[in-house]
Design a protein around this motif. Structure first.
Motif, PDB file in Angstrom:
ATOM      1  N   THR A 171       0.830  -1.203   0.000  1.00 52.70           N
ATOM      2  CA  THR A 171       0.000   0.000   0.000  1.00 52.70           C
ATOM      3  C   THR A 171       0.864   1.253   0.000  1.00 52.70           C
ATOM      4  N   ILE A 172       1.944   1.236   0.783  1.00 54.76           N
ATOM      5  CA  ILE A 172       2.856   2.389   0.827  1.00 54.76           C
ATOM      6  C   ILE A 172       3.450   2.654  -0.556  1.00 54.76           C
ATOM      7  N   LEU A 173       3.895   1.603  -1.234  1.00 58.88           N
ATOM      8  CA  LEU A 173       4.507   1.766  -2.554  1.00 58.88           C
ATOM      9  C   LEU A 173       3.486   2.256  -3.579  1.00 58.88           C
ATOM     10  N   MET A 174       2.289   1.656  -3.585  1.00 60.99           N
ATOM     11  CA  MET A 174       1.274   2.063  -4.540  1.00 60.99           C
ATOM     12  C   MET A 174       0.857   3.512  -4.320  1.00 60.99           C
ATOM     13  N   THR A 175       0.699   3.902  -3.068  1.00 58.69           N
ATOM     14  CA  THR A 175       0.323   5.281  -2.774  1.00 58.69           C
ATOM     15  C   THR A 175       1.370   6.257  -3.307  1.00 58.69           C
TER      16      THR A 175
ATOM     17  N   ASP B 217       1.514  -0.621 -12.312  1.00 59.84           N
ATOM     18  CA  ASP B 217       1.153  -1.844 -13.037  1.00 59.84           C
ATOM     19  C   ASP B 217       2.216  -2.929 -12.852  1.00 59.84           C
ATOM     20  N   ALA B 218       3.486  -2.539 -12.905  1.00 55.79           N
ATOM     21  CA  ALA B 218       4.551  -3.521 -12.735  1.00 55.79           C
ATOM     22  C   ALA B 218       4.521  -4.141 -11.342  1.00 55.79           C
ATOM     23  N   LEU B 219       4.295  -3.306 -10.329  1.00 59.06           N
ATOM     24  CA  LEU B 219       4.216  -3.831  -8.972  1.00 59.06           C
ATOM     25  C   LEU B 219       3.018  -4.763  -8.818  1.00 59.06           C
ATOM     26  N   TRP B 220       1.913  -4.409  -9.424  1.00 61.78           N
ATOM     27  CA  TRP B 220       0.725  -5.266  -9.337  1.00 61.78           C
ATOM     28  C   TRP B 220       0.994  -6.618 -10.003  1.00 61.78           C
ATOM     29  N   ASN B 221       1.697  -6.613 -11.115  1.00 62.56           N
ATOM     30  CA  ASN B 221       2.038  -7.872 -11.766  1.00 62.56           C
ATOM     31  C   ASN B 221       2.932  -8.727 -10.866  1.00 62.56           C
TER      32      ASN B 221
ATOM     33  N   LYS C 224       3.067 -16.142  -4.588  1.00 56.80           N
ATOM     34  CA  LYS C 224       2.142 -17.148  -4.084  1.00 56.80           C
ATOM     35  C   LYS C 224       1.829 -16.890  -2.611  1.00 56.80           C
ATOM     36  N   GLY C 225       0.557 -17.116  -2.268  1.00 59.23           N
ATOM     37  CA  GLY C 225       0.154 -17.038  -0.875  1.00 59.23           C
ATOM     38  C   GLY C 225       0.016 -15.634  -0.331  1.00 59.23           C
ATOM     39  N   HIS C 226       0.025 -14.614  -1.209  1.00 55.57           N
ATOM     40  CA  HIS C 226      -0.095 -13.251  -0.710  1.00 55.57           C
ATOM     41  C   HIS C 226      -1.539 -12.969  -0.305  1.00 55.57           C
ATOM     42  N   THR C 227      -1.712 -12.135   0.703  1.00 56.95           N
ATOM     43  CA  THR C 227      -3.027 -11.733   1.177  1.00 56.95           C
ATOM     44  C   THR C 227      -3.106 -10.217   1.145  1.00 56.95           C
ATOM     45  N   LEU C 228      -4.033  -9.692   0.401  1.00 52.60           N
ATOM     46  CA  LEU C 228      -4.198  -8.252   0.275  1.00 52.60           C
ATOM     47  C   LEU C 228      -5.420  -7.821   1.076  1.00 52.60           C
ATOM     48  N   ASP C 229      -5.287  -6.733   1.821  1.00 53.60           N
ATOM     49  CA  ASP C 229      -6.379  -6.291   2.679  1.00 53.60           C
ATOM     50  C   ASP C 229      -7.211  -5.225   1.978  1.00 53.60           C
TER      51      ASP C 229
ATOM     52  N   VAL D  81      -8.230   1.457  -5.973  1.00 54.60           N
ATOM     53  CA  VAL D  81      -9.433   2.039  -6.567  1.00 54.60           C
ATOM     54  C   VAL D  81      -9.330   3.561  -6.597  1.00 54.60           C
ATOM     55  N   GLU D  82      -8.937   4.156  -5.473  1.00 49.84           N
ATOM     56  CA  GLU D  82      -8.830   5.612  -5.402  1.00 49.84           C
ATOM     57  C   GLU D  82      -7.763   6.141  -6.358  1.00 49.84           C
ATOM     58  N   GLY D  83      -6.626   5.440  -6.448  1.00 47.54           N
ATOM     59  CA  GLY D  83      -5.545   5.914  -7.300  1.00 47.54           C
ATOM     60  C   GLY D  83      -5.915   5.917  -8.764  1.00 47.54           C
ATOM     61  N   PHE D  84      -6.424   4.809  -9.274  1.00 43.89           N
ATOM     62  CA  PHE D  84      -6.789   4.762 -10.687  1.00 43.89           C
ATOM     63  C   PHE D  84      -7.983   5.672 -10.976  1.00 43.89           C
ATOM     64  N   ALA D  85      -8.900   5.792 -10.017  1.00 45.23           N
ATOM     65  CA  ALA D  85     -10.039   6.690 -10.229  1.00 45.23           C
ATOM     66  C   ALA D  85      -9.599   8.140 -10.292  1.00 45.23           C
ATOM     67  N   ARG D  86      -8.671   8.505  -9.433  1.00 41.90           N
ATOM     68  CA  ARG D  86      -8.198   9.895  -9.412  1.00 41.90           C
ATOM     69  C   ARG D  86      -7.544  10.281 -10.726  1.00 41.90           C
ATOM     70  N   HIS D  87      -6.948   9.303 -11.405  1.00 48.02           N
ATOM     71  CA  HIS D  87      -6.264   9.582 -12.665  1.00 48.02           C
ATOM     72  C   HIS D  87      -7.110   9.193 -13.873  1.00 48.02           C
ATOM     73  N   GLY D  88      -8.392   8.949 -13.671  1.00 47.22           N
ATOM     74  CA  GLY D  88      -9.325   8.806 -14.779  1.00 47.22           C
ATOM     75  C   GLY D  88      -9.311   7.488 -15.499  1.00 47.22           C
ATOM     76  N   ASP D  89      -8.731   6.451 -14.909  1.00 51.07           N
ATOM     77  CA  ASP D  89      -8.693   5.141 -15.562  1.00 51.07           C
ATOM     78  C   ASP D  89      -9.929   4.347 -15.140  1.00 51.07           C
ATOM     79  N   VAL D  90     -10.997   4.476 -15.912  1.00 51.40           N
ATOM     80  CA  VAL D  90     -12.262   3.834 -15.562  1.00 51.40           C
ATOM     81  C   VAL D  90     -12.135   2.317 -15.575  1.00 51.40           C
ATOM     82  N   GLY D  91     -11.435   1.786 -16.568  1.00 49.28           N
ATOM     83  CA  GLY D  91     -11.338   0.334 -16.705  1.00 49.28           C
ATOM     84  C   GLY D  91     -10.707  -0.328 -15.496  1.00 49.28           C
ATOM     85  N   ARG D  92      -9.527   0.162 -15.085  1.00 44.46           N
ATOM     86  CA  ARG D  92      -8.852  -0.463 -13.954  1.00 44.46           C
ATOM     87  C   ARG D  92      -9.534  -0.123 -12.626  1.00 44.46           C
ATOM     88  N   THR D  93     -10.164   1.042 -12.558  1.00 44.11           N
ATOM     89  CA  THR D  93     -10.926   1.368 -11.345  1.00 44.11           C
ATOM     90  C   THR D  93     -12.024   0.349 -11.115  1.00 44.11           C
ATOM     91  N   MET D  94     -12.829   0.086 -12.148  1.00 40.81           N
ATOM     92  CA  MET D  94     -13.932  -0.854 -12.006  1.00 40.81           C
ATOM     93  C   MET D  94     -13.416  -2.284 -11.875  1.00 40.81           C
TER      94      MET D  94
END
Length: 878
Positions: free
Chosen positions: A729-733, A747-751, A757-762, A770-783
């Motif tokens: 979360t810190i890196l993505m923010t 995108d690279a970090l998400w890949n 394996k075995g990662h758990t995202l909260d 959601v907030e990051g992609f929405a703020r920058h107008g990327d409807v596809g990745r937001t949804m």
């Protein structure tokens, strides 16, 4: 307050403001002339163009309408609403050239006579248009089922036929077609006709007219079906079954009622799925659970039909063999309806609906409504034949024992809680109902494991902040005859920390003591922490003293020859766990009370451990007391207590809070941080993941030093320390906040995350995505990320939903905005598991209210959105 009326004539409209004033006059007319031209105040009728401009834009009569210079805050009624009353939105049309339903070919002779018996066409200028809707409505009003159905089959042949195209209908037929009232009446007429034939002939095979499900499927193929039509049919069939049961008929076995029940069972999946899926009972169960648990003041007819049928199943004494194919779906229903949540307004609404539909008030009693809102599982559905279970659920050949089932479910519940998957947790709870209903789960040997499963659900629901679901588990446990253990009481008391209700916690404490149970160390810790952290300091210190007095009294009364020796030995002694709990609760603004707790601990010779010293060190450093911090470190060394990774994190946090790195270059900052890590490791200690997260966070947020953060991250990975959702979360923010935003890096970090394996995202991580992609107008990745949250059963926060709506609004995605708002209100669709917390909730509805008054004002869902906003504002006190 000024009065408003809707009428067909009003003030004279001048040439300068003709369009705007005419539109407002048609929709909502204030009892005063045009303010722009007060000199013109003569009455006049409207021009036809003004009336036609109010029709929906999907018709050929609609034309673009300029927005007024200033939008009014009021919400007027349109002429279309005035003519068509309550309008149901039209679903998306099916593709052209869809073949007509095979069972809708009418009798040619009968159809021909019915078509020409009462031809209706409009006068000029629509003389060339056929009034299909009016003709059908007239046949329905005459209660001629055969003629009405023949006419429908002859003219309503495909989704793009003339009878369903508003451009091919006269002006008077457009609102009739849009409202779908005529199709609802046709369905009601055909249903009554089918039931009458069933009662006279005694078998559905002998009935020539289509069944209710056949009619509804024909509507669906023509894209004229709607949730309101389906809900109305389900409600009417369930009422018929309840009235039959009130007359003494066994609806599950009687030949005149069993086909009606079959129709109703086959109807339910059509409310959720595009076609009847016999084997998908788990998806059906999930949809039912979401439906009956959705908070609403007016439950739909579909919801009431589920309750009415479950009541009939609870009354039944046996299950007919010829309905075996529907057993799994009825079991799914039986698992969900006992846990329906209804407010007082919802209960009153159900009672009024039953009264309005039952002759002589046969179903209008308050007792029936109360029973429907407090249903139990149906016993006739518990024992499922082995072949059905093995085929559908792929269970092992050897049946599971109760202990095996409970162990499996406990593991799944723990996994769902760790993954923060509320949707899976609720599915597991409904699955566990069969186990709880089994008498074997209550026998002496199996009772402990069953109680352990109850406790697992309690802990998981409270952990995911669903106190209402936790209380359902508690009530179910008590109703099943299980007595709470000390562990059970501990879970319930700890849940009060979340709700910050210490009075209830103290009440539970007293109930546990009155039941004869002796509190353990966890019980005392939970109570003491609650009072010190959430409640009153005086009560917390009093609880500490009470624990000490009880232990002293037990020691003074201890007598080896006494029969009470075993009882007094169970009283826990004050220990380091109690001390650390109290110190942890007082950290922050209440730290000045810590010396009192330390003085209390000395009375029992409790020696501080490394956790105690770390908390005291953090308190001293956060308060700027460097001398006290140095003294604490010296006392740790004198007591031979080695610092640990938490000590490193506390020290680094204090260092980074100063100006130590401000005057250094980015390269020097990186070297300084890596030197701190090396010096700590040289002492034989390891940096924990919290320490790494702290370093990465400070390097990015306060110094924007990505190179230093990457060095820390590389050091962490080299030491085999796994990344946590917090670090992701810190890196993505940081990537989203960069100028310009580093979306490719995100995108690279998400890949990389997906490959791990075995990662758990909260939920916090997903909210930021959601907030990051929405703020920058990327409807596809937001949804896409919002959809991923829904699939994983995670509840987004209100701030994330605000970002989603703003993103869609900036891209003029008004249909999707309306759907998101409706899902937020009804908790369905992408938000079927609900939303999290209250932060940003009022801001969200305030923003949606602005959209409802402006951009969404003329949309297809504008009226519904406005009603939703008004209801939410009233509920939130806005």
């Amino acid at each position: 307050m000024q009065s408003f009326t809707v009428h067909m004539s009003s003030t004279y409209v001048c040439s300068q403001c003709c369009r705007t004033t005419a539109r407002r006059a048609v929709r909502l007319v204030r009892q005063q002339p045009c303010s722009s031209h007060p000199q013109l105040r003569r009455a006049s009728s409207y021009h036809l163009d003004d009336l036609v401009s109010e029709l929906p834009r999907s018709t050929r009569y609609s034309r673009p309408r300029p927005k007024p210079a200033t939008t009014t805050p009021t919400r007027p009624e349109s002429l279309y609403d005035y003519v068509a009353a309550k309008t149901t939105p039209q679903p998306a049309r099916r593709p052209r050239n869809t073949p007509a339903p095979s069972n809708t070919v009418p009798d040619a002779q009968h159809a021909s006579s019915s078509i020409h018996s009462s031809p209706r066409t409009n006068s000029k200028p629509d003389a060339h248009l056929v009034s299909y809707t009016s003709n059908l409505q007239e046949l329905v009003s005459k209660k001629d089922a055969n003629a009405a159905w023949s006419y429908f089959c002859a003219h309503y042949t495909a989704p793009d036929c003339s009878a369903l195209d508003p451009a091919c209908l006269p002006f008077i037929d457009v609102p009739k077609h849009k409202s779908r009232l005529v199709y609802t009446e046709l369905l009601s007429l055909m249903t009554r006709h089918w039931i009458q034939q069933l009662e006279s002939l005694g078998s559905p095979e002998n009935i020539a007219s289509p069944s209710p499900c056949d009619v509804l499927q024909a509507f669906d193929r023509l894209a004229i079906s709607s949730p309101s039509i389906t809900s109305s049919l389900a409600f009417s069939l369930a009422i018929h079954l309840q009235l039959a049961a009130a007359k003494g008929l066994d609806v599950l076995h009687d030949p005149t009622t069993k086909p009606v029940l079959v129709q109703l069972i086959e109807l339910w999946p059509l409310c959720f799925f595009p076609r009847w899926e016999t084997k998908d009972h788990k998806a059906f169960q999930s949809r039912c659970a979401a439906l009956v648990r959705a908070p609403t003041q007016k439950p739909s007819g579909l919801v009431i039909s589920l309750l009415l049928v479950q009541d009939l199943l609870c009354r039944a004494k046996s299950f007919p063999p010829d309905l075996e194919q529907y057993r799994l779906h009825l079991r799914a229903l039986s698992r969900t309806t006992p846990f329906a949540q209804f407010s007082g307004a919802a209960v009153r609404h159900i009672e009024m609906r039953l009264k309005s539909e039952s002759p002589d008030d046969a179903l209008g009693s308050a007792q029936l409504t109360a029973k429907l809102c407090n249903l139990r599982s149906a016993s006739v559905l518990v024992n499922v034949p082995a072949n059905a279970t093995l085929k559908d659920q792929n269970r092992p050949v050897a049946p599971e024992t109760v202990e095996q089932k409970t162990k499996r479910l406990v593991a799944y519940v723990s996994h769902a809680a760790d993954k923060q998957n509320l949707d899976n947790l609720e599915r597991l709870w409904t699955e566990a109902q069969d186990l709880f209903a089994d008498e074997e789960s209550r026998i002496t040997d199996n009772a402990p494991s069953t109680l352990r499963l109850y406790e697992a659900f309690l802990s998981a629901f409270f952990q995911l902040r669903r106190p209402q679901s936790g209380l359902q588990v508690w009530n179910s446990m008590l109703n099943s005859g299980f007595e709470p253990t000390v562990r059970t009481w501990n879970i319930m008391m700890k849940s009060c920390h979340i709700s910050r209700d210490i009075n209830i916690m103290e009440s539970m404490w007293q109930r546990m003591r009155n039941s004869g149970l002796q509190p353990d160390v966890v019980s005392w810790s939970t109570r003491i922490y609650g009072h010190l952290r959430v409640g009153d300091i005086r009560q917390g210190m009093s609880a500490l003293d009470e624990m000490g007095r009880e232990w002293f009294a037990s020691q003074n009364k201890r007598n080896p020859k006494s029969a009470a020796t075993n009882i007094t030995a169970e009283i826990p002694a004050p220990n380091i766990a109690i001390l650390n709990t109290a110190v942890s609760a007082l950290r922050g603004s209440r730290a000045h009370h810590i010396p009192n707790v330390l003085a209390w601990s000395r009375s029992f010779n409790i020696e501080a451990d490394v956790d105690t010293y770390n908390m005291l060190l953090a308190v001293a450093l956060n308060g700027g007391q460097a001398a006290d911090a140095a003294s604490i470190l010296k006392r740790m060394a004198a007591s031979n207590i080695e610092p640990n990774s938490s000590t490193f994190t506390i020290l680094v946090n204090s260092m980074l809070s100063t100006t130590m790195l401000n005057d250094l270059t980015k390269v020097e900052q990186e070297a300084k941080i890596m030197g701190l890590i090396s010096s700590f490791e040289e002492c034989g200690l390891k940096v924990d993941v919290q320490g790494y997260a702290l370093l990465i966070d400070r390097m990015l947020k306060e110094h924007e030093n990505l190179a230093a953060a990457q060095s820390v991250l590389g050091h962490m990975m080299a030491r085999g320390v796994q990344c946590t959702p917090h670090i992701y979360t810190i890196l993505m923010t940081h990537y989203f906040d960069a100028n310009p935003p580093a979306l490719f890096a995100a995108d690279a970090l998400w890949n990389d995350i997906q490959k791990t394996k075995g990662h758990t995202l909260d939920v916090i991580f997903y909210d930021r995505m959601v907030e990051g992609f929405a703020r920058h107008g990327d409807v596809g990745r937001t949804m896409a990320f919002l959809n991923r949250m829904s699939k994983e059963g995670k509840r987004p926060g209100w701030l994330a939903m605000m970002a989603v709506v703003q993103c869609l609004a900036r891209n003029n995605e008004w249909d999707r905005v309306a759907q998101i708002v409706i899902d937020c209100h009804k908790q369905e669709g992408l938000l079927s598991v609900g939303l999290r917390g209250k932060k940003g909730q009022k801001d969200f509805w305030y923003y949606v209210g602005k959209l409802a008054d402006n951009e969404l004002y003329d949309s297809e869902h504008g009226k519904e959105i406005f009603a939703i906003v008004e209801a939410q504002r009233e509920a939130l006190g806005m």
